[in-house]
Scaffold this motif. Sequence first.
Motif, PDB file in Angstrom:
ATOM      1  N   PRO A  74      32.541-138.840 -30.049  1.00  0.00           N
ATOM      2  CA  PRO A  74      31.529-139.653 -30.732  1.00  0.00           C
ATOM      3  C   PRO A  74      31.790-141.152 -30.564  1.00  0.00           C
ATOM      4  O   PRO A  74      32.934-141.606 -30.676  1.00  0.00           O
ATOM      5  CB  PRO A  74      31.670-139.245 -32.192  1.00  0.00           C
ATOM      6  CG  PRO A  74      32.326-137.897 -32.161  1.00  0.00           C
ATOM      7  CD  PRO A  74      33.208-137.907 -30.955  1.00  0.00           C
ATOM      8  N   LEU A  75      30.715-141.889 -30.268  1.00  0.00           N
ATOM      9  CA  LEU A  75      30.804-143.335 -30.053  1.00  0.00           C
ATOM     10  C   LEU A  75      29.700-144.039 -30.821  1.00  0.00           C
ATOM     11  O   LEU A  75      28.604-143.489 -30.974  1.00  0.00           O
ATOM     12  CB  LEU A  75      30.615-143.666 -28.567  1.00  0.00           C
ATOM     13  CG  LEU A  75      31.687-143.219 -27.594  1.00  0.00           C
ATOM     14  CD1 LEU A  75      31.194-143.324 -26.157  1.00  0.00           C
ATOM     15  CD2 LEU A  75      32.925-144.072 -27.782  1.00  0.00           C
ATOM     16  N   SER A  76      29.973-145.262 -31.235  1.00  0.00           N
ATOM     17  CA  SER A  76      28.886-146.054 -31.805  1.00  0.00           C
ATOM     18  C   SER A  76      27.911-146.377 -30.678  1.00  0.00           C
ATOM     19  O   SER A  76      28.285-146.369 -29.498  1.00  0.00           O
ATOM     20  CB  SER A  76      29.427-147.352 -32.419  1.00  0.00           C
ATOM     21  OG  SER A  76      29.831-148.239 -31.398  1.00  0.00           O
ATOM     22  N   GLN A  77      26.681-146.675 -31.045  1.00  0.00           N
ATOM     23  CA  GLN A  77      25.710-147.024 -30.014  1.00  0.00           C
ATOM     24  C   GLN A  77      26.180-148.244 -29.227  1.00  0.00           C
ATOM     25  O   GLN A  77      26.025-148.287 -28.007  1.00  0.00           O
ATOM     26  CB  GLN A  77      24.331-147.292 -30.628  1.00  0.00           C
ATOM     27  CG  GLN A  77      23.527-146.023 -30.819  1.00  0.00           C
ATOM     28  CD  GLN A  77      22.092-146.322 -31.210  1.00  0.00           C
ATOM     29  OE1 GLN A  77      21.838-146.995 -32.196  1.00  0.00           O
ATOM     30  NE2 GLN A  77      21.172-145.804 -30.438  1.00  0.00           N
ATOM     31  N   LEU A 103      19.768-132.956 -27.968  1.00  0.00           N
ATOM     32  CA  LEU A 103      20.995-132.994 -27.178  1.00  0.00           C
ATOM     33  C   LEU A 103      22.057-133.905 -27.778  1.00  0.00           C
ATOM     34  O   LEU A 103      23.250-133.734 -27.487  1.00  0.00           O
ATOM     35  CB  LEU A 103      20.673-133.437 -25.744  1.00  0.00           C
ATOM     36  CG  LEU A 103      19.702-132.497 -25.003  1.00  0.00           C
ATOM     37  CD1 LEU A 103      19.331-133.077 -23.650  1.00  0.00           C
ATOM     38  CD2 LEU A 103      20.291-131.101 -24.866  1.00  0.00           C
ATOM     39  N   VAL A 104      21.644-134.871 -28.591  1.00  0.00           N
ATOM     40  CA  VAL A 104      22.593-135.715 -29.317  1.00  0.00           C
ATOM     41  C   VAL A 104      22.143-135.803 -30.769  1.00  0.00           C
ATOM     42  O   VAL A 104      20.976-135.598 -31.096  1.00  0.00           O
ATOM     43  CB  VAL A 104      22.736-137.153 -28.737  1.00  0.00           C
ATOM     44  CG1 VAL A 104      23.212-137.119 -27.292  1.00  0.00           C
ATOM     45  CG2 VAL A 104      21.468-137.945 -28.886  1.00  0.00           C
ATOM     46  N   ALA A 105      23.111-136.109 -31.611  1.00  0.00           N
ATOM     47  CA  ALA A 105      22.836-136.360 -33.030  1.00  0.00           C
ATOM     48  C   ALA A 105      23.334-137.767 -33.340  1.00  0.00           C
ATOM     49  O   ALA A 105      24.320-138.220 -32.756  1.00  0.00           O
ATOM     50  CB  ALA A 105      23.558-135.337 -33.903  1.00  0.00           C
ATOM     51  N   MET A 106      22.635-138.436 -34.232  1.00  0.00           N
ATOM     52  CA  MET A 106      23.041-139.780 -34.648  1.00  0.00           C
ATOM     53  C   MET A 106      23.263-139.766 -36.152  1.00  0.00           C
ATOM     54  O   MET A 106      22.520-139.113 -36.881  1.00  0.00           O
ATOM     55  CB  MET A 106      21.968-140.801 -34.278  1.00  0.00           C
ATOM     56  CG  MET A 106      21.783-140.940 -32.781  1.00  0.00           C
ATOM     57  SD  MET A 106      20.739-142.320 -32.281  1.00  0.00           S
ATOM     58  CE  MET A 106      19.162-141.851 -32.966  1.00  0.00           C
ATOM     59  N   ALA A 107      24.282-140.502 -36.564  1.00  0.00           N
ATOM     60  CA  ALA A 107      24.591-140.598 -37.993  1.00  0.00           C
ATOM     61  C   ALA A 107      25.256-141.941 -38.252  1.00  0.00           C
ATOM     62  O   ALA A 107      25.923-142.486 -37.370  1.00  0.00           O
ATOM     63  CB  ALA A 107      25.519-139.460 -38.404  1.00  0.00           C
ATOM     64  N   PRO A 108      25.103-142.466 -39.470  1.00  0.00           N
ATOM     65  CA  PRO A 108      25.797-143.720 -39.793  1.00  0.00           C
ATOM     66  C   PRO A 108      27.309-143.503 -39.757  1.00  0.00           C
ATOM     67  O   PRO A 108      27.806-142.434 -40.101  1.00  0.00           O
ATOM     68  CB  PRO A 108      25.340-144.039 -41.219  1.00  0.00           C
ATOM     69  CG  PRO A 108      24.219-143.110 -41.513  1.00  0.00           C
ATOM     70  CD  PRO A 108      24.291-141.968 -40.560  1.00  0.00           C
ATOM     71  N   SER A 109      28.032-144.524 -39.345  1.00  0.00           N
ATOM     72  CA  SER A 109      29.488-144.473 -39.326  1.00  0.00           C
ATOM     73  C   SER A 109      30.006-144.372 -40.753  1.00  0.00           C
ATOM     74  O   SER A 109      29.486-145.016 -41.664  1.00  0.00           O
ATOM     75  CB  SER A 109      30.037-145.744 -38.670  1.00  0.00           C
ATOM     76  OG  SER A 109      31.414-145.842 -38.884  1.00  0.00           O
ATOM     77  N   LEU A 110      31.044-143.583 -40.953  1.00  0.00           N
ATOM     78  CA  LEU A 110      31.663-143.483 -42.272  1.00  0.00           C
ATOM     79  C   LEU A 110      32.438-144.752 -42.606  1.00  0.00           C
ATOM     80  O   LEU A 110      32.609-145.093 -43.770  1.00  0.00           O
ATOM     81  CB  LEU A 110      32.581-142.263 -42.333  1.00  0.00           C
ATOM     82  CG  LEU A 110      31.886-140.917 -42.136  1.00  0.00           C
ATOM     83  CD1 LEU A 110      32.911-139.782 -42.109  1.00  0.00           C
ATOM     84  CD2 LEU A 110      30.845-140.677 -43.219  1.00  0.00           C
ATOM     85  N   ASP A 112      31.673-147.939 -41.273  1.00  0.00           N
ATOM     86  CA  ASP A 112      30.781-149.090 -41.319  1.00  0.00           C
ATOM     87  C   ASP A 112      29.349-148.567 -41.237  1.00  0.00           C
ATOM     88  O   ASP A 112      28.861-148.234 -40.167  1.00  0.00           O
ATOM     89  CB  ASP A 112      31.081-150.031 -40.148  1.00  0.00           C
ATOM     90  CG  ASP A 112      30.198-151.261 -40.136  1.00  0.00           C
ATOM     91  OD1 ASP A 112      29.217-151.316 -40.903  1.00  0.00           O
ATOM     92  OD2 ASP A 112      30.488-152.174 -39.334  1.00  0.00           O
ATOM     93  N   ARG A 113      28.683-148.484 -42.358  1.00  0.00           N
ATOM     94  CA  ARG A 113      27.353-147.859 -42.448  1.00  0.00           C
ATOM     95  C   ARG A 113      26.309-148.563 -41.581  1.00  0.00           C
ATOM     96  O   ARG A 113      25.250-148.020 -41.333  1.00  0.00           O
ATOM     97  CB  ARG A 113      26.876-147.813 -43.898  1.00  0.00           C
ATOM     98  CG  ARG A 113      27.831-147.146 -44.874  1.00  0.00           C
ATOM     99  CD  ARG A 113      27.939-145.667 -44.767  1.00  0.00           C
ATOM    100  NE  ARG A 113      26.818-144.969 -45.361  1.00  0.00           N
ATOM    101  CZ  ARG A 113      26.565-143.697 -45.121  1.00  0.00           C
ATOM    102  NH1 ARG A 113      27.341-143.004 -44.340  1.00  0.00           N
ATOM    103  NH2 ARG A 113      25.550-143.106 -45.687  1.00  0.00           N
ATOM    104  N   ARG A 114      26.602-149.776 -41.100  1.00  0.00           N
ATOM    105  CA  ARG A 114      25.652-150.472 -40.225  1.00  0.00           C
ATOM    106  C   ARG A 114      25.699-149.927 -38.804  1.00  0.00           C
ATOM    107  O   ARG A 114      24.755-150.113 -38.046  1.00  0.00           O
ATOM    108  CB  ARG A 114      25.956-151.982 -40.193  1.00  0.00           C
ATOM    109  CG  ARG A 114      25.779-152.660 -41.538  1.00  0.00           C
ATOM    110  CD  ARG A 114      26.346-154.054 -41.483  1.00  0.00           C
ATOM    111  NE  ARG A 114      27.794-153.969 -41.241  1.00  0.00           N
ATOM    112  CZ  ARG A 114      28.605-154.981 -41.096  1.00  0.00           C
ATOM    113  NH1 ARG A 114      28.142-156.209 -41.152  1.00  0.00           N
ATOM    114  NH2 ARG A 114      29.891-154.811 -40.897  1.00  0.00           N
TER     115      ARG A 114
END
Length: 162
Positions: A74-77, A103-110, A112-114
Motif C-alpha cells: 500500500p502506498l499513498s497516492q 482492482l484497487v481500494a483507497m482509504a484515508p491513511s491511519l 495522516d487522514r489527509r
Amino acid sequence: MPDDTADLADTAIRVAAASRPADTDAAEAYRLDAQIGYLLRRASQRHLAIFAERIGDLTSTQFAAMARVYERGPLSQADLGRATAMDAATLKGVVDRLQARGLVAMAPSLKDRRRVIVDLTAEGRALFARLATAAFSISEDTLAPLTAEERRSLLSLLEKIA
C-alpha cells in the motif's frame, strides 16, 4: 536514390549551407530520423502496440500503478505518483479507473487522514499475478531486434537519462 545521387545531394547541401547563417545550417542538417525524441516515441509506440495486444483492457499506466503497489505494498497516492513518474492529475485518473473496476481500494491513511492510501484488492492482486508473465513477454518482444548485450546497454543508457 542511388548512393552517388545521395552523395551529390549531401555535398550540395554542405556547400549551400556554408554560405548561410548558422540557424540555416542547423535546419539543413536536421534529420528527424536521427533525433532522440522521435526515436524514443517510435520505440514507445511499438512497445505500446505490443502491450495493447497482450494486456488488452488495462492501459500501460494502469498496469504500472498496479505493478508498483504489488511490488511495494500500500502506498499513498503521492508516493505512488512519484514511484510511477505520473503527475497527480494523471495518477488520480488512473487510480479512479482502477477503483471503478474493483482492482484497487483507497482509504484515508491511519497516520495522516489527509493522505489517501492505495492498495490492490484481492481481484487486482490476482489479475496482476496473471498478467506478469505477459508483461515479461512484452518486454522481450519489444527488445527482440537487439542482441543480449545491446539490450543491457540500451536499458542501462535509458536508466541513465531517465
